[in-house]
Scaffold this motif. Structure first.
Motif, mmCIF file in Angstrom:
data_model
loop_
_atom_site.group_PDB
_atom_site.id
_atom_site.type_symbol
_atom_site.label_atom_id
_atom_site.label_comp_id
_atom_site.label_asym_id
_atom_site.label_seq_id
_atom_site.Cartn_x
_atom_site.Cartn_y
_atom_site.Cartn_z
ATOM 1 N N LEU A 214 30.593 53.256 -1.121
ATOM 2 C CA LEU A 214 31.604 52.231 -1.371
ATOM 3 C C LEU A 214 32.558 52.757 -2.431
ATOM 4 O O LEU A 214 32.124 53.367 -3.415
ATOM 5 C CB LEU A 214 30.965 50.929 -1.881
ATOM 6 C CG LEU A 214 30.123 50.098 -0.915
ATOM 7 C CD1 LEU A 214 29.398 48.992 -1.691
ATOM 8 C CD2 LEU A 214 30.993 49.477 0.175
ATOM 9 N N ASP A 216 36.482 51.808 -4.602
ATOM 10 C CA ASP A 216 37.524 50.813 -4.845
ATOM 11 C C ASP A 216 38.816 51.495 -5.283
ATOM 12 O O ASP A 216 38.880 52.723 -5.444
ATOM 13 C CB ASP A 216 37.066 49.764 -5.872
ATOM 14 C CG ASP A 216 36.724 50.356 -7.237
ATOM 15 O OD1 ASP A 216 37.301 51.398 -7.605
ATOM 16 O OD2 ASP A 216 35.885 49.771 -7.952
ATOM 17 N N ASN A 220 36.395 54.025 -8.546
ATOM 18 C CA ASN A 220 34.933 53.963 -8.597
ATOM 19 C C ASN A 220 34.351 54.250 -7.215
ATOM 20 O O ASN A 220 34.806 53.674 -6.218
ATOM 21 C CB ASN A 220 34.470 52.579 -9.059
ATOM 22 C CG ASN A 220 34.995 52.217 -10.431
ATOM 23 O OD1 ASN A 220 34.777 52.946 -11.389
ATOM 24 N ND2 ASN A 220 35.706 51.098 -10.532
ATOM 25 N N GLU A 269 38.480 54.529 -0.484
ATOM 26 C CA GLU A 269 38.378 53.105 -0.806
ATOM 27 C C GLU A 269 37.710 52.383 0.353
ATOM 28 O O GLU A 269 37.922 52.714 1.512
ATOM 29 C CB GLU A 269 39.764 52.488 -1.042
ATOM 30 C CG GLU A 269 40.472 52.964 -2.289
ATOM 31 C CD GLU A 269 41.824 52.279 -2.470
ATOM 32 O OE1 GLU A 269 41.967 51.118 -2.052
ATOM 33 O OE2 GLU A 269 42.731 52.926 -3.016
ATOM 34 N N ASN A 270 36.938 51.353 0.015
ATOM 35 C CA ASN A 270 36.237 50.500 0.956
ATOM 36 C C ASN A 270 34.906 51.114 1.377
ATOM 37 O O ASN A 270 34.416 52.049 0.752
ATOM 38 C CB ASN A 270 37.112 50.147 2.169
ATOM 39 C CG ASN A 270 36.897 48.697 2.595
ATOM 40 O OD1 ASN A 270 36.045 48.407 3.423
ATOM 41 N ND2 ASN A 270 37.652 47.786 1.989
ATOM 42 N N GLU A 312 31.693 43.197 -0.111
ATOM 43 C CA GLU A 312 32.324 44.225 -0.938
ATOM 44 C C GLU A 312 33.593 44.752 -0.275
ATOM 45 O O GLU A 312 34.596 45.016 -0.950
ATOM 46 C CB GLU A 312 31.348 45.380 -1.197
ATOM 47 C CG GLU A 312 30.219 45.052 -2.148
ATOM 48 C CD GLU A 312 30.710 44.666 -3.534
ATOM 49 O OE1 GLU A 312 31.546 45.386 -4.106
ATOM 50 O OE2 GLU A 312 30.256 43.611 -4.044
ATOM 51 N N GLN A 313 33.568 44.902 1.042
ATOM 52 C CA GLN A 313 34.766 45.343 1.758
ATOM 53 C C GLN A 313 35.937 44.400 1.503
ATOM 54 O O GLN A 313 37.067 44.838 1.251
ATOM 55 C CB GLN A 313 34.495 45.380 3.264
ATOM 56 C CG GLN A 313 33.669 46.542 3.742
ATOM 57 C CD GLN A 313 33.681 46.616 5.261
ATOM 58 O OE1 GLN A 313 33.055 45.806 5.943
ATOM 59 N NE2 GLN A 313 34.400 47.577 5.799
ATOM 60 N N VAL A 316 37.083 44.568 -2.259
ATOM 61 C CA VAL A 316 37.805 45.801 -2.559
ATOM 62 C C VAL A 316 39.202 45.764 -1.951
ATOM 63 O O VAL A 316 40.191 46.175 -2.582
ATOM 64 C CB VAL A 316 37.005 47.024 -2.046
ATOM 65 C CG1 VAL A 316 37.879 48.273 -2.024
ATOM 66 C CG2 VAL A 316 35.781 47.253 -2.919
ATOM 67 N N GLU A 321 37.542 45.362 -8.336
ATOM 68 C CA GLU A 321 36.601 46.454 -8.555
ATOM 69 C C GLU A 321 35.313 46.162 -7.795
ATOM 70 O O GLU A 321 35.006 45.015 -7.471
ATOM 71 C CB GLU A 321 36.277 46.596 -10.044
ATOM 72 C CG GLU A 321 37.295 47.370 -10.841
ATOM 73 C CD GLU A 321 36.779 47.694 -12.240
ATOM 74 O OE1 GLU A 321 36.403 48.861 -12.466
ATOM 75 O OE2 GLU A 321 36.741 46.795 -13.081
ATOM 76 N N LEU A 322 34.555 47.211 -7.517
ATOM 77 C CA LEU A 322 33.223 46.997 -6.966
ATOM 78 C C LEU A 322 32.429 46.086 -7.884
ATOM 79 O O LEU A 322 32.543 46.182 -9.108
ATOM 80 C CB LEU A 322 32.492 48.338 -6.810
ATOM 81 C CG LEU A 322 33.028 49.309 -5.751
ATOM 82 C CD1 LEU A 322 32.341 50.662 -5.887
ATOM 83 C CD2 LEU A 322 32.841 48.754 -4.351
ATOM 84 N N SER A 323 31.645 45.204 -7.293
ATOM 85 C CA SER A 323 30.894 44.250 -8.113
ATOM 86 C C SER A 323 29.676 44.887 -8.768
ATOM 87 O O SER A 323 29.045 44.275 -9.636
ATOM 88 C CB SER A 323 30.458 43.056 -7.255
ATOM 89 O OG SER A 323 29.540 43.466 -6.265
ATOM 90 N N LYS A 325 27.947 48.753 -10.321
ATOM 91 C CA LYS A 325 28.087 50.152 -10.684
ATOM 92 C C LYS A 325 26.851 50.903 -10.197
ATOM 93 O O LYS A 325 25.833 50.283 -9.876
ATOM 94 C CB LYS A 325 28.251 50.301 -12.197
ATOM 95 C CG LYS A 325 29.471 49.578 -12.757
ATOM 96 C CD LYS A 325 29.618 49.847 -14.257
ATOM 97 C CE LYS A 325 30.786 49.047 -14.835
ATOM 98 N NZ LYS A 325 32.062 49.413 -14.188
#
Length: 455
Positions: A214, A216, A220, A269-270, A312-313, A316, A321-323, A325
């Motif tokens: 994943l 973003d 990240n 991304e994604n 998440e897709q 983003v 940001e990605l939820s 890390k």
């Protein structure tokens, strides 16, 4: 967050996306062909709009009609799911030009990684291991013969564009090469409008390992572990599991790090998947391809990681940001997915469309999920993929997951059409599968009866 998104797909993945969007408070628009007027995704979405006749080329692949539907309904983004237009850079580019967010990577990245030859070149730059193979497109049998001699047999012929098992042939010697090349090239031209091929040395026997990533827009990139997709028939996956029993702690760290490096190299991304071939005898792995979309088998990763990939897709694509890390991602237990198709395994897996007169989907207990768009009384149209459901289970360990899958498949009851449920039950109960002792050749060369074995 988006107010409204359009789902440019059908079947269980359209239902999956609608449910994720609703849980995020986002309205949805379903598109459908005339053959899908009574489909479940049409009933579940907030709005639905017909985009053409039954043929995919006139409906689910009709870019103008789909984009017109998005404009007419005020959708701010389009989720392509998998298949159809999900890896079509032209469609992604048209979305960008019309200020409609494509829920996936950019058209530029899709061009870079969707074409196997381009992707291979980028992975070499990134320092990700690749199999020995041709350095560019191969268009003629003369070129193919010369390259194969340099690489050494056996080899794999692959269509540069596309996927889904199309335009792929195994070649053991020079006598097989010319007819195999011509057949694969013709298949690729028909399926993707592009007959360009490339050649790789065949890693055999091998495990098919893929890593979910994943990324973003803030740069990240994380991984959500690996899936073992080695149980395949004619290059089409049948059953997937996570984690892979073929990978230990050290190798897992190496292969997931390589996947993250690959994604970072192209500023991905994604959601995406980096696919590798693993030579178990040497412990070496090689980049095979990247899928620039959500995968059919994403639920097994969701079970072991606890991360909702479809949500998440959407987040983003909205610029969030990605939820999570990388240090927040933890892996728990074991997950298995079986693909349930309306097909007849006894007659070379011939499609079995028709009306479902009765349907009971397995349920109950912790760690069981069925993704499907079927219901009793629904007529499966003959125009599309034969997959009607995915049964996904999660257990504290692999044995528990295997037992749970056996229980679920025994409960699965569908009348009116023939399915591969019994075939999947036999496969999940096979001693080799129970022991985790299989590779990409197992199903086609060992498990299937002689009449159905692959060449």
């Amino acid at each position: 967050m988006f107010n409204k998104i359009l789902i440019a797909n059908r079947g269980e993945i359209a239902v999956r996306i609608i449910r994720a969007a609703r849980e995020l408070g986002v309205d949805t628009v379903a598109i459908y062909s005339t053959a899908d007027r009574d489909a479940l995704h049409v009933h579940l979405a907030d709005e639905a709009i017909c985009v053409g006749p039954a043929r995919s080329t006139e409906s689910y692949l009709n870019m103008n009609n789909i984009l017109s539907a998005a404009v007419a309904t005020g959708a701010q983004a389009i989720h392509p799911g998998f298949g159809f237009l999900s890896e079509n850079s032209k469609f992604a580019r048209l979305c960008e030009e019309m200020n409609i967010k494509f829920i996936g990577p950019s058209a530029k990245v899709m061009d870079m990684m969707g074409d196997k030859i381009n992707a291979r070149a980028e992975m070499i730059k990134a320092g990700v291991p690749v199999t020995p193979g041709s350095e560019g497109e191969v268009h003629t049998t003369d070129e193919a013969v010369k390259i194969a001699e340099e690489i050494g047999y056996p080899i794999m012929l692959k269509a540069s564009a596309g996927g889904g098992g199309k335009g792929i042939r195994k070649v053991n010697n020079v006598e097989e090469l010319v007819p195999a090349f011509e057949a694969a090239q013709a298949e690729a031209q028909a399926a993707f409008g592009n007959g360009a091929m490339f050649i790789e040395r065949m890693i055999f026997p091998a495990r098919h390992i893929e890593v979910q990533i994943l990324g973003d827009s803030q740069g990240n990139v994380i991984h959500l572990g690996e899936r073992d997709c080695s149980l395949q028939r004619n290059n089409q996956k049948v059953l997937e599991e996570s984690p892979s029993v073929a990978i230990g702690h050290t190798l897992r760290n190496e292969i997931t790090a390589a996947a993250v490096k690959a994604a970072q190299h192209v500023s991905y991304e994604n959601a995406g998947t980096i696919e590798f071939l693993l030579d178990e005898s040497s412990g070496k792995f090689y980049f095979m391809e990247m899928n620039t979309r959500v995968q059919v088998e994403h639920p097994v990763t969701e079970f072991v990681s606890g991360v909702d990939i479809v949500k998440e897709q959407i987040r983003v694509a909205n610029g969030n940001e990605l939820s999570v890390k990388q240090e927040d991602v933890t892996f728990s237990g074991h997950a298995i997915e079986c693909r349930i198709n309306a097909e007849n395994p006894k007659f070379n897996f011939a499609p079995s469309p028709g009306k479902i007169t009765n349907l009971f989907l397995p349920s109950g207990g912790v760690g069981l999920r069925v993704d499907s768009a079927m219901y009793s009384g629904y007529s499966i149209p003959p125009y599309y993929d034969s997959m009607i459901a995915k049964v996904i289970v999660h257990g504290e360990n692999r044995f528990e997951a295997l037992m749970k899958m056996q229980r679920a498949l025994l409960e699965f009851d569908v009348e009116g059409v023939i399915t591969n449920v019994d075939f999947q039950l036999e496969l999940i109960s096979d001693p080799h599968v129970v022991a985790g002792d299989y590779d990409t050749s197992f199903l086609g060369n060992v498990f299937l009866p002689e009449s159905q074995k692959e060449d």
